[in-house]
Design a protein around this motif. Structure first.
Motif, PDB file in Angstrom:
ATOM      1  N   LEU A 509      17.207 -15.372  40.212  1.00  0.00           N
ATOM      2  CA  LEU A 509      17.910 -14.840  39.648  1.00  0.00           C
ATOM      3  C   LEU A 509      17.698 -13.200  40.187  1.00  0.00           C
ATOM      4  O   LEU A 509      16.763 -13.297  40.903  1.00  0.00           O
ATOM      5  N   PRO A 510      19.005 -12.579  39.741  1.00  0.00           N
ATOM      6  CA  PRO A 510      19.285 -11.384  41.024  1.00  0.00           C
ATOM      7  C   PRO A 510      18.365 -10.439  40.617  1.00  0.00           C
ATOM      8  O   PRO A 510      17.275 -10.275  39.722  1.00  0.00           O
ATOM      9  N   VAL A 511      17.622  -9.947  41.069  1.00  0.00           N
ATOM     10  CA  VAL A 511      16.274  -8.716  40.949  1.00  0.00           C
ATOM     11  C   VAL A 511      16.799  -7.044  41.121  1.00  0.00           C
ATOM     12  O   VAL A 511      17.539  -7.058  41.906  1.00  0.00           O
ATOM     13  N   THR A 512      16.377  -6.381  40.022  1.00  0.00           N
ATOM     14  CA  THR A 512      17.111  -4.941  39.991  1.00  0.00           C
ATOM     15  C   THR A 512      15.623  -4.169  40.438  1.00  0.00           C
ATOM     16  O   THR A 512      14.311  -4.547  40.737  1.00  0.00           O
ATOM     17  N   ASP A 513      15.450  -2.987  40.957  1.00  0.00           N
ATOM     18  CA  ASP A 513      14.342  -1.924  40.900  1.00  0.00           C
ATOM     19  C   ASP A 513      13.452  -2.021  39.566  1.00  0.00           C
ATOM     20  O   ASP A 513      12.807  -1.676  39.536  1.00  0.00           O
ATOM     21  N   GLU A 514      14.073  -2.687  38.530  1.00  0.00           N
ATOM     22  CA  GLU A 514      13.249  -1.808  37.481  1.00  0.00           C
ATOM     23  C   GLU A 514      12.931  -3.350  36.894  1.00  0.00           C
ATOM     24  O   GLU A 514      13.813  -4.203  37.257  1.00  0.00           O
ATOM     25  N   THR A 515      11.845  -4.087  36.322  1.00  0.00           N
ATOM     26  CA  THR A 515      11.284  -5.476  35.785  1.00  0.00           C
ATOM     27  C   THR A 515      12.182  -5.539  34.615  1.00  0.00           C
ATOM     28  O   THR A 515      13.049  -5.041  33.718  1.00  0.00           O
ATOM     29  N   ARG A 516      12.834  -6.773  34.784  1.00  0.00           N
ATOM     30  CA  ARG A 516      13.949  -6.809  33.518  1.00  0.00           C
ATOM     31  C   ARG A 516      13.642  -9.370  33.758  1.00  0.00           C
ATOM     32  O   ARG A 516      13.470  -9.539  34.078  1.00  0.00           O
ATOM     33  N   TYR A 517      13.705  -8.945  32.077  1.00  0.00           N
ATOM     34  CA  TYR A 517      13.575 -10.436  31.488  1.00  0.00           C
ATOM     35  C   TYR A 517      15.252 -11.301  31.716  1.00  0.00           C
ATOM     36  O   TYR A 517      16.271 -10.371  30.992  1.00  0.00           O
ATOM     37  N   VAL A 518      15.711 -12.369  31.511  1.00  0.00           N
ATOM     38  CA  VAL A 518      16.754 -12.991  31.157  1.00  0.00           C
ATOM     39  C   VAL A 518      16.601 -14.565  30.773  1.00  0.00           C
ATOM     40  O   VAL A 518      15.731 -14.941  30.560  1.00  0.00           O
ATOM     41  N   GLU A 519      17.805 -14.174  29.681  1.00  0.00           N
ATOM     42  CA  GLU A 519      17.809 -15.408  28.706  1.00  0.00           C
ATOM     43  C   GLU A 519      18.710 -16.198  29.915  1.00  0.00           C
ATOM     44  O   GLU A 519      19.640 -16.914  30.330  1.00  0.00           O
ATOM     45  N   VAL A 520      17.660 -17.681  30.390  1.00  0.00           N
ATOM     46  CA  VAL A 520      17.951 -19.127  30.422  1.00  0.00           C
ATOM     47  C   VAL A 520      17.933 -20.454  29.888  1.00  0.00           C
ATOM     48  O   VAL A 520      17.166 -20.348  29.399  1.00  0.00           O
ATOM     49  N   SER A 521      19.209 -20.847  30.050  1.00  0.00           N
ATOM     50  CA  SER A 521      19.667 -22.107  29.165  1.00  0.00           C
ATOM     51  C   SER A 521      19.515 -22.481  30.155  1.00  0.00           C
ATOM     52  O   SER A 521      20.417 -23.252  31.228  1.00  0.00           O
ATOM     53  N   LEU A 522      18.524 -24.441  30.236  1.00  0.00           N
ATOM     54  CA  LEU A 522      18.694 -25.037  31.102  1.00  0.00           C
ATOM     55  C   LEU A 522      19.056 -26.391  29.908  1.00  0.00           C
ATOM     56  O   LEU A 522      18.249 -26.741  29.266  1.00  0.00           O
ATOM     57  N   ASP A 523      20.316 -26.696  30.101  1.00  0.00           N
ATOM     58  CA  ASP A 523      20.827 -28.314  29.144  1.00  0.00           C
ATOM     59  C   ASP A 523      20.470 -27.315  27.484  1.00  0.00           C
ATOM     60  O   ASP A 523      20.490 -28.698  26.667  1.00  0.00           O
ATOM     61  N   GLY A 524      20.842 -26.638  27.197  1.00  0.00           N
ATOM     62  CA  GLY A 524      20.254 -26.003  25.980  1.00  0.00           C
ATOM     63  C   GLY A 524      19.328 -25.395  25.814  1.00  0.00           C
ATOM     64  O   GLY A 524      19.076 -25.391  24.818  1.00  0.00           O
ATOM     65  N   MET A 525      18.192 -26.646  26.392  1.00  0.00           N
ATOM     66  CA  MET A 525      16.570 -25.960  25.811  1.00  0.00           C
ATOM     67  C   MET A 525      16.743 -24.234  27.022  1.00  0.00           C
ATOM     68  O   MET A 525      16.870 -24.142  27.592  1.00  0.00           O
ATOM     69  N   ALA A 526      16.444 -23.040  25.810  1.00  0.00           N
ATOM     70  CA  ALA A 526      16.509 -21.949  26.273  1.00  0.00           C
ATOM     71  C   ALA A 526      14.868 -21.045  26.563  1.00  0.00           C
ATOM     72  O   ALA A 526      14.530 -21.362  25.585  1.00  0.00           O
ATOM     73  N   SER A 527      15.292 -19.878  27.188  1.00  0.00           N
ATOM     74  CA  SER A 527      13.812 -19.235  27.383  1.00  0.00           C
ATOM     75  C   SER A 527      14.263 -18.473  28.300  1.00  0.00           C
ATOM     76  O   SER A 527      15.214 -17.532  29.031  1.00  0.00           O
ATOM     77  N   ARG A 528      13.434 -16.995  27.833  1.00  0.00           N
ATOM     78  CA  ARG A 528      13.165 -15.931  28.970  1.00  0.00           C
ATOM     79  C   ARG A 528      12.384 -15.316  29.489  1.00  0.00           C
ATOM     80  O   ARG A 528      11.418 -15.716  29.715  1.00  0.00           O
ATOM     81  N   LEU A 529      13.296 -15.877  31.031  1.00  0.00           N
ATOM     82  CA  LEU A 529      12.390 -15.626  31.878  1.00  0.00           C
ATOM     83  C   LEU A 529      12.342 -14.259  32.556  1.00  0.00           C
ATOM     84  O   LEU A 529      13.099 -13.323  32.753  1.00  0.00           O
ATOM     85  N   ARG A 530      10.741 -13.596  34.075  1.00  0.00           N
ATOM     86  CA  ARG A 530      11.430 -12.249  34.571  1.00  0.00           C
ATOM     87  C   ARG A 530      11.711 -12.675  35.685  1.00  0.00           C
ATOM     88  O   ARG A 530      12.775 -14.052  36.552  1.00  0.00           O
ATOM     89  N   ALA A 531      12.925 -12.028  35.995  1.00  0.00           N
ATOM     90  CA  ALA A 531      13.653 -12.528  37.425  1.00  0.00           C
ATOM     91  C   ALA A 531      12.696 -11.474  38.601  1.00  0.00           C
ATOM     92  O   ALA A 531      12.149 -10.239  38.301  1.00  0.00           O
ATOM     93  N   SER A 532      12.425 -12.038  39.831  1.00  0.00           N
ATOM     94  CA  SER A 532      11.237 -11.455  40.822  1.00  0.00           C
ATOM     95  C   SER A 532      12.055 -12.766  42.437  1.00  0.00           C
ATOM     96  O   SER A 532      12.982 -13.005  41.958  1.00  0.00           O
ATOM     97  N   LEU A 533      11.192 -11.601  43.199  1.00  0.00           N
ATOM     98  CA  LEU A 533      11.425 -12.451  44.186  1.00  0.00           C
ATOM     99  C   LEU A 533      11.154 -14.228  44.388  1.00  0.00           C
ATOM    100  O   LEU A 533      11.737 -14.145  45.072  1.00  0.00           O
ATOM    101  N   PHE A 534      10.918 -14.675  43.582  1.00  0.00           N
ATOM    102  CA  PHE A 534      10.829 -16.134  43.832  1.00  0.00           C
ATOM    103  C   PHE A 534      11.431 -17.228  42.743  1.00  0.00           C
ATOM    104  O   PHE A 534      11.283 -16.697  41.435  1.00  0.00           O
ATOM    105  N   PRO A 535      12.456 -17.635  43.579  1.00  0.00           N
ATOM    106  CA  PRO A 535      12.653 -18.875  43.016  1.00  0.00           C
ATOM    107  C   PRO A 535      12.267 -19.688  41.347  1.00  0.00           C
ATOM    108  O   PRO A 535      10.664 -19.464  41.384  1.00  0.00           O
ATOM    109  N   ILE A 536      12.959 -20.092  40.652  1.00  0.00           N
ATOM    110  CA  ILE A 536      12.033 -20.572  39.287  1.00  0.00           C
ATOM    111  C   ILE A 536      12.518 -22.249  39.254  1.00  0.00           C
ATOM    112  O   ILE A 536      13.179 -22.728  39.778  1.00  0.00           O
ATOM    113  N   PRO A 537      11.216 -23.224  39.578  1.00  0.00           N
ATOM    114  CA  PRO A 537      11.938 -24.539  40.289  1.00  0.00           C
ATOM    115  C   PRO A 537      12.016 -25.046  38.657  1.00  0.00           C
ATOM    116  O   PRO A 537      10.828 -25.717  38.415  1.00  0.00           O
TER     117      PRO A 537
END
Length: 715
Positions: A509-537
């Motif tokens: 997920l793209p990272v900005t100077d400020e902490t942000r959370y992104v709504e991510v949906s995988l096959d319809g299953m939604a979750s709110r995830l933090r954008a960071s330098l580390f990829p989400i497996p």
């Protein structure tokens, strides 16, 4: 009237049947004999040991017809000279008798039923593609083709009932089976049969339907797929594997296949016919990419030198085509150009190509030879990039991010292009002087120099404001968007987004100077995830992913990938040599009865091992908490003739592998995890002090661990 002994086509002995029980060969109506000969020439002459697909539609029949002749009506009229539509179930009686007499002869030419079979294929080619309509609509279309000008509605209904319910069409089924037997009898001399025994469905139309699945243009387009799948070097996979590979391939390319063919790829009722047919075509493929005309297609591209104000044509070289003599027309004047291979360049050496004219850029250019056709497709906007082998700026298919380009735009598109560059391109681009452009290309074009795209959002906005015809050739630039990385991709020649189960990609997920959370949906299953330098497996989601396509939605971006339990290509892997495990022992030349050979293991859950180099002065595993675990080299395996420079690390949750050797410390990332230092021992602190000074690792993650140690040391 023409006797059954038809004129011979090129390279085939004359057809002079030996007939018994009759005094002389029967007579064929002239129109019917003419269509028999046309079809024999087109589909069986010179087709030795190649799959024969008797596909005809109205365009194909028109191609076979004389000028001014309506191909479909002419064929139908010729068939009516043999087929008595008023006789109900016995309407094909005369054709059956002709075929019976042909069987008593030498059978050196195709059965005398080709016009009837072609008419049955024409009806199948005009059916709707949905399965419910295919069964019921065929005979109605056949009636409409056979008697196109009939005003006898009652007669049409009787003909329809005779074909569909009265058993008349069974005679046509038998004709197809006879053609199949004849091709097999001739052992491929006239082609390989694609008429499958048992494909006739409940409506008995399986044979003609099988001939409509792959058209002339489809066969040409499939040669690109066969090349991508490396059939000549790696062999031909099974029919089922080919279908799966092709379904993935067509989703990621401008494939050139017809809509009818694509629909057939997803029609379960048609796949039992299409699969074997596709396998036959793949097996017979000669390794060349061709056009619908049967010629190799070459890309003719524009090249410019902006310093010397000159333009010329270049052609990228292809394997297996050392040269050809091309002929064409440019600006109303015919030309001949010879192309030959240049061992010092990826381009052909060309002699005799016409000059670059504004009219050619606007209308396109084609040059045909005996073996290939070189084509330049006109466009309102051309994108050029520097190419050393071309010797200047060469037209390309799309914009490459961060690289410098030259844009050539037609006058009516120049304003829109200029606006797009002002809003999207990096500063520094410029329009060239109109007088210079006119000298180089002639009137009607503008040239924009020093064009670079680096900002995704600006380019997206500019493309959205441009007419679709202008923006279609521009690939979007550098993206700062959600993307998929890592994972274990397989079958990448077929499609770039296929991953082995358990090796699904990670989401960044793209990272900005400020902490942000992104709504991510995988096959319809939604979750709110933090954008960071580390990829989400993604492999950690859902407890393991099922085979098939999966969709990720994040930041208004949709990403898709495919999970497979194993390669969809069931051919043996290339270059696996001959070392394999036989009854627990690693052996050479173990090609028979091996349990594991090479690196492909199907239907097995295998964890990727982490390896460390043997002989280090010190080997430690570092956890996210910053704690160190020393690891000793295990005894090497006792395998004769083999040495092992590495050993497998024990399973752990460690983030880093650190090893001290003569040249100093090296660290290797094992997995991604943010540092959370706690509970360090004196020994841990001593090693961290040494690592902090001695390791120069450019990884952003390692720098984060270094800052964590700084904070821990300061406490």
């Amino acid at each position: 009237m023409t006797r059954l002994g038809l004129p011979a086509f090129v390279g085939v002995p004359p057809y002079v049947p030996t007939v018994t029980a009759v005094s002389s060969p029967p007579l064929l109506p002239e129109a019917y004999a003419r269509w028999q000969e046309r079809l024999a020439q087109s589909f069986f002459a010179g087709r030795g040991h190649q799959p024969v697909v008797l596909f005809v539609d109205r365009d194909e029949l028109q191609r076979l017809s004389d000028p001014g002749e309506d191909g479909a009506r002419s064929l139908a009229a010729a068939v009516r000279d043999i087929v008595d539509v008023a006789r109900g179930a016995g309407m094909f009686g005369r054709a059956q008798r002709l075929e019976s007499l042909w069987r008593q002869g030498t059978r050196d030419m195709p059965p005398p039923t080709l016009p009837i079979l072609a008419l049955s294929v024409l009806a199948a080619s005009e059916m709707r593609t949905d399965s419910s309509a295919r069964r019921n609509a065929y005979y109605k279309r056949l009636v409409g083709i056979l008697v196109p000008d009939s005003e006898d509605e009652a007669g049409e209904i009787r003909l329809l009932m005779a074909l569909r319910n009265g058993g008349a069409f069974l005679a046509v089924v038998e004709m197809w089976e006879q053609l199949d037997r004849w091709l097999v009898e001739k052992d491929g001399a006239f082609g390989i049969s694609t008429i499958r025994a048992g494909v006739a469905n409940e409506s008995r139309i399986g044979y003609p339907l099988s001939q409509t699945l792959v058209r002339r243009s489809d066969r040409a387009a499939l040669t690109r797929f066969f090349s991508t799948a490396r059939l000549k070097s790696a062999g031909v996979p099974s029919a089922d594997s080919l279908l799966r590979m092709l379904r993935r391939w067509v989703t990621h390319r401008g494939h050139g296949l017809t809509d009818r063919f694509i629909e057939s790829l997803h029609d379960d009722g048609v796949l039992p016919i299409l699969g074997p047919l596709l396998h036959d075509l793949a097996t017979a493929w000669d390794g060349k990419i061709i056009t619908a005309e049967g010629l190799r297609r070459l890309d003719l591209r524009l090249a410019l030198d902006l310093d010397d104000a000159c333009g010329w044509w270049v052609i990228s070289a292809v394997r297996d085509l050392p040269g050809d003599l091309l002929k064409g027309v440019s600006d109303g004047h015919p030309f001949e150009a010879r192309i030959t291979t240049d061992v010092h360049s990826t381009m052909y050496r060309t002699e005799g190509m016409p000059p670059v004219h504004a009219s050619t850029l606007a209308a396109g250019l084609a040059a045909r030879g005996e073996r290939c056709v070189a084509e330049f497709q006109p466009a309102k906007v051309l994108v050029l990039a520097s190419n050393a082998d071309a010797g200047g700026w060469m037209s390309i298919d799309s914009v490459q991010p961060f690289e410098e380009h030259v844009f050539v735009a037609a006058t009516d598109a120049a304003r829109a292009v200029s606006q797009a560059l002002r809003s999207a391109a990096d500063p520094g681009w410029r329009p060239l002087d109109p007088a210079f452009t006119a000298k180089l290309l002639g009137s009607g074009f503008s040239i924009f120099d020093r064009v670079v795209f680096s900002d995704q959002e600006r380019l997206d906005s500019a493309l959205a404001a441009m007419p679709g015809a202008l923006a279609s050739g521009l690939r979007r630039g550098a993206a700062v968007r959600p993307r998929l990385i890592g994972g274990l991709p397989i079958d990448r020649r077929i499609a770039p987004n296929i991953y082995l189960a358990g090796g699904e990609p990670d989401l960044v997920l793209p990272v900005t100077d400020e902490t942000r959370y992104v709504e991510v949906s995988l096959d319809g299953m939604a979750s709110r995830l933090r954008a960071s330098l580390f990829p989400i497996p993604l492999c950690r989601f859902q407890g393991g992913m099922e085979s098939g396509e999966h969709t990720v939605n994040a930041d208004e971006e949709t990403l898709t990938f495919v999970v497979e339990r194993g390669s969809i290509d069931d051919r043996a892997p290339e270059n696996v040599a001959s070392i394999g495990w036989v009854e627990g022992v690693l052996q050479e030349n173990a090609t028979d009865a091996v349990a594991i050979c090479g690196a492909m293991i199907s239907d097995a859950e295998i964890d990727r091992p982490e390896l460390a180099r043997r002989g280090s002065a010190l080997t430690v595993l570092i956890s996210a908490a910053g704690r160190m675990t020393k690891v000793s080299d295990p005894p090497p395996p006792t395998l004769p003739g083999l040495t092992f420079a590495f050993f497998e690390l024990p399973s752990s949750t460690a983030v880093w592998l650190a090893q001290k050797r003569t040249a100093g410390w090296t660290v290797t990332k094992l997995r991604s995890a943010e540092p959370a230092f706690r509970g360090l021992t004196d020994a841990d602190r001593a090693l961290w002090e040494e690592l902090y000074v001695g390791v120069q690792n450019p990884s952003p993650l390692w720098r984060l661990y270094g800052r964590a140690w700084e904070r821990c040391r300061a406490r």
